[in-house]
Design an enzyme around this catalytic site. Structure first.
Site, PDB file in Angstrom:
ATOM      1  N   ARG A 104       0.854  -1.186   0.000  1.00  0.00           N
ATOM      2  CA  ARG A 104       0.000   0.000   0.000  1.00  0.00           C
ATOM      3  C   ARG A 104       0.882   1.224   0.000  1.00  0.00           C
ATOM      4  O   ARG A 104       1.733   1.369   0.877  1.00  0.00           O
ATOM      5  CB  ARG A 104      -0.827   0.052   1.299  1.00  0.00           C
ATOM      6  N   THR A 108      -1.156   7.444  -0.594  1.00  0.00           N
ATOM      7  CA  THR A 108      -2.468   7.335  -1.259  1.00  0.00           C
ATOM      8  C   THR A 108      -3.272   6.142  -0.754  1.00  0.00           C
ATOM      9  O   THR A 108      -4.473   6.059  -1.006  1.00  0.00           O
ATOM     10  CB  THR A 108      -2.263   7.139  -2.773  1.00  0.00           C
ATOM     11  N   ASP A 200       0.123  -3.396  12.335  1.00  0.00           N
ATOM     12  CA  ASP A 200       0.645  -3.773  11.023  1.00  0.00           C
ATOM     13  C   ASP A 200       1.001  -5.259  11.027  1.00  0.00           C
ATOM     14  O   ASP A 200       1.970  -5.672  11.667  1.00  0.00           O
ATOM     15  CB  ASP A 200       1.878  -2.918  10.693  1.00  0.00           C
ATOM     16  N   ASP A 203       4.625  -6.266   9.773  1.00  0.00           N
ATOM     17  CA  ASP A 203       5.679  -5.911  10.729  1.00  0.00           C
ATOM     18  C   ASP A 203       5.655  -6.832  11.945  1.00  0.00           C
ATOM     19  O   ASP A 203       6.703  -7.259  12.440  1.00  0.00           O
ATOM     20  CB  ASP A 203       5.525  -4.456  11.179  1.00  0.00           C
TER      21      ASP A 203
HETATM   22  C1  PRP Z   1      -1.142  -4.785   4.531  1.00  0.00           C
HETATM   23  C2  PRP Z   1      -1.974  -6.044   4.584  1.00  0.00           C
HETATM   24  C3  PRP Z   1      -2.760  -5.971   3.318  1.00  0.00           C
HETATM   25  C4  PRP Z   1      -3.014  -4.495   3.183  1.00  0.00           C
HETATM   26  C5  PRP Z   1      -4.413  -4.202   3.630  1.00  0.00           C
HETATM   27  O1  PRP Z   1      -0.070  -4.943   3.697  1.00  0.00           O
HETATM   28  O2  PRP Z   1      -1.216  -7.208   4.703  1.00  0.00           O
HETATM   29  O3  PRP Z   1      -2.094  -6.476   2.188  1.00  0.00           O
HETATM   30  O4  PRP Z   1      -2.076  -3.821   4.034  1.00  0.00           O
HETATM   31  O5  PRP Z   1      -4.735  -2.895   3.410  1.00  0.00           O
HETATM   32  P1  PRP Z   1      -5.808  -2.438   2.344  1.00  0.00           P
HETATM   33  O6  PRP Z   1      -6.991  -3.337   2.493  1.00  0.00           O
HETATM   34  O7  PRP Z   1      -6.102  -1.021   2.726  1.00  0.00           O
HETATM   35  O8  PRP Z   1      -5.192  -2.542   0.981  1.00  0.00           O
HETATM   36  P2  PRP Z   1       1.024  -3.798   3.462  1.00  0.00           P
HETATM   37  O9  PRP Z   1       0.624  -2.965   2.303  1.00  0.00           O
HETATM   38  O10 PRP Z   1       1.281  -3.108   4.761  1.00  0.00           O
HETATM   39  O11 PRP Z   1       2.268  -4.622   2.973  1.00  0.00           O
HETATM   40  P3  PRP Z   1       3.122  -5.746   3.748  1.00  0.00           P
HETATM   41  O12 PRP Z   1       2.292  -7.007   3.790  1.00  0.00           O
HETATM   42  O13 PRP Z   1       4.313  -5.895   2.877  1.00  0.00           O
HETATM   43  O14 PRP Z   1       3.445  -5.230   5.124  1.00  0.00           O
HETATM   44  N1  URA Z   2      -2.555  -3.304   7.039  1.00  0.00           N
HETATM   45  C1  URA Z   2      -2.231  -3.822   8.254  1.00  0.00           C
HETATM   46  O1  URA Z   2      -1.256  -4.566   8.389  1.00  0.00           O
HETATM   47  N2  URA Z   2      -2.990  -3.475   9.305  1.00  0.00           N
HETATM   48  C2  URA Z   2      -4.052  -2.675   9.184  1.00  0.00           C
HETATM   49  O2  URA Z   2      -4.732  -2.417  10.192  1.00  0.00           O
HETATM   50  C3  URA Z   2      -4.370  -2.164   7.917  1.00  0.00           C
HETATM   51  C4  URA Z   2      -3.605  -2.498   6.863  1.00  0.00           C
END
Ligand code: PRP
Ligand code: URA
Length: 209
Positions: A104, A108, A200, A203
């Site tokens: 994400r 944005t 998160d 993380d």
């Molecule tokens: C997190 C999560 C989803 C997304 C959800 O990933 O694992 O993929 O955010 O958010 P959304 O529904 O608003 O799109 P992130 O983009 O943080 O990436 P990561 O898994 O690499 O930490």
């Molecule tokens: N991605 C995450 O990992 N946690 C949230 O709460 C939203 C998006």
């Protein structure tokens, strides 16, 4: 319209409460996600077709049931979806695994694709897309769009925690995709995080913060 299944099972709810706790460390977080994924797949696959097969037990020949229909494909959304793969694979060991890399954009909140590798025969499989968090729904919806662009249509989505906004978005953009979640939380905050959520997921899973 697609169906949305929220798991009320006490074991799932108990384990999820521990995951939500900010004091729960990486190792336990990973183990719990693994266990919950395993418990969820039992229900996610409830409607898979079966066929009669003949088996000879030590006592006699009999007719019993075996899985039929399309083979399964699992598609974790990188990174956090990876944390759900082992739990699912322990119950469906022959599933093929595809990967979709999305992140994400922090400004944005729009999803950006950086990787996609699906099984060669993905369009002939029943596909289970995995991501612990369904927040705005942007990532899951984009992942499903990318998968559909590669000719696949039998898709179900499995999340640990969803926000109402994410459910709405996926349902309106992909009304053919059933959604399975362990919890449907209250809302998103101004940074797009699920409230109360668990923070998160990536993380916490990989210890990157
Ligand atoms: C997190 C999560 C989803 C997304 C959800 O990933 O694992 O993929 O955010 O958010 P959304 O529904 O608003 O799109 P992130 O983009 O943080 O990436 P990561 O898994 O690499 O930490
Ligand atoms: N991605 C995450 O990992 N946690 C949230 O709460 C939203 C998006």
């Amino acid at each position: 319209m697609s169906k949305v299944v929220v798991f009320e099972h006490p074991l799932i709810q108990h384990k999820l409460s521990i995951m939500r706790d900010k004091n729960t460390g990486c190792k336990e977080f990973r183990e719990l996600l693994d266990e919950i994924s395993m418990l969820m797949v039992y229900e996610v696959t409830r409607d898979l077709p079966t066929e009669e097969v003949e088996v000879e037990t030590p006592i006699c020949k009999t007719t019993t049931k075996a899985l039929a229909g399309k083979p399964i494909g699992i598609i974790p959304i990188l990174r956090a979806g990876l944390g759900m793969v082992d739990g699912i694979m322990s119950l469906i060991p022959n599933a093929k695994v595809g990967h979709i890399g999305l992140y994400r954009d922090p400004e944005t909140l729009n999803p950006v694709e950086y990787y996609c590798k699906l099984p060669e025969d993905a369009e002939h499989r029943e596909l289970i897309v995995l991501d612990p968090m369904l927040a705005t729904g942007g990532s899951a919806s984009a992942a499903i769009t990318f998968i559909k662009q590669r000719g696949c249509n039998n898709i179900r989505l499995v999340n640990l925690i969803a926000a109402p906004e994410g459910i709405e978005r996926v349902r309106s953009e992909h009304p053919d995709v059933d959604i399975y979640v362990a919890a449907l939380d209250e809302k998103l905050n101004e940074h797009g995080y699920i409230v109360p959520g668990l923070g998160d997921a990536g993380d916490r899973l990989f210890g990157t913060k």
